[in-house]
Design a protein around this motif. Structure first.
Motif, PDB file in Angstrom:
ATOM      1  N   THR A 195      -2.322 -17.076  -4.670  1.00  0.00           N
ATOM      2  CA  THR A 195      -1.544 -18.298  -4.552  1.00  0.00           C
ATOM      3  C   THR A 195      -1.496 -19.031  -5.889  1.00  0.00           C
ATOM      4  O   THR A 195      -2.223 -18.707  -6.824  1.00  0.00           O
ATOM      5  N   VAL A 196      -0.636 -20.038  -5.954  1.00  0.00           N
ATOM      6  CA  VAL A 196      -0.536 -20.818  -7.192  1.00  0.00           C
ATOM      7  C   VAL A 196      -1.825 -21.580  -7.459  1.00  0.00           C
ATOM      8  O   VAL A 196      -2.104 -21.992  -8.590  1.00  0.00           O
ATOM      9  N   GLU A 197      -2.634 -21.790  -6.392  1.00  0.00           N
ATOM     10  CA  GLU A 197      -3.937 -22.436  -6.570  1.00  0.00           C
ATOM     11  C   GLU A 197      -5.029 -21.426  -6.911  1.00  0.00           C
ATOM     12  O   GLU A 197      -6.213 -21.766  -6.956  1.00  0.00           O
ATOM     13  N   PHE A 213       0.952 -20.330   2.184  1.00  0.00           N
ATOM     14  CA  PHE A 213       1.853 -21.148   1.387  1.00  0.00           C
ATOM     15  C   PHE A 213       1.592 -20.932  -0.095  1.00  0.00           C
ATOM     16  O   PHE A 213       0.499 -20.633  -0.514  1.00  0.00           O
ATOM     17  N   SER A 214       2.635 -21.099  -0.861  1.00  0.00           N
ATOM     18  CA  SER A 214       2.537 -21.061  -2.323  1.00  0.00           C
ATOM     19  C   SER A 214       1.999 -19.744  -2.850  1.00  0.00           C
ATOM     20  O   SER A 214       1.159 -19.730  -3.747  1.00  0.00           O
ATOM     21  N   ASP A 267       2.032 -16.842  -5.205  1.00  0.00           N
ATOM     22  CA  ASP A 267       2.588 -16.580  -6.525  1.00  0.00           C
ATOM     23  C   ASP A 267       2.819 -15.082  -6.666  1.00  0.00           C
ATOM     24  O   ASP A 267       3.905 -14.588  -6.473  1.00  0.00           O
ATOM     25  N   SER A 270       6.581 -14.385  -7.775  1.00  0.00           N
ATOM     26  CA  SER A 270       7.500 -15.105  -6.891  1.00  0.00           C
ATOM     27  C   SER A 270       8.920 -15.104  -7.454  1.00  0.00           C
ATOM     28  O   SER A 270       9.891 -15.205  -6.700  1.00  0.00           O
TER      29      SER A 270
END
Length: 116
Positions: A99-101, A29-30, A32, A53
């Motif tokens: 990821t965005v995290e 998930f997420s 980037d 993304s």
């Protein structure tokens, strides 16, 4: 644990083409940015291309106009279309998802050899 699985490497003659694929073994998930890096023999790993993304792309100067990166978000997959290959493109190619995290995933690497 999520793994990135690469495919499409191999031996090709100078001037030839190859298409690399990299797919996640499970949903991530997420995501980037997705990207491709390579490590030529005896050298450090270097950035080849990235795609965000939003679809923005960046390329190393050495591959501009010859390589194209693309992604299929619904499949958690990134591609690298390589054309007009040169012997200096010989390397192990790695895919990378961030990821965005700021979690980072790496593929195991696939060998690309350009030789006559």
């Amino acid at each position: 644990q999520v793994q990135l699985v690469e495919s499409g490497g191999g031996l090709v003659q100078p001037g030839g083409s190859l298409r690399l694929s990299c797919a996640a073994s499970a949903s991530i998930f997420s995501i980037d940015a997705m990207g491709w890096y390579r490590q030529p023999p005896g050298k450090q790993r270097e950035l080849v291309a990235t795609v965000t993304s939003g679809g923005s792309t960046t390329y190393a100067d050495s591959v501009k106009g010859r390589f194209t990166i693309s992604r299929a978000n619904d499949k958690n997959t990134v591609y690298l279309q390589m054309s007009s290959l040169k012997p200096e493109d010989t390397a192990v190619y790695y895919c990378n998802f961030r990821t965005v995290e700021n979690f980072v995933f790496w593929g195991q690497g696939t060998q690309v050899t350009v030789s006559s």
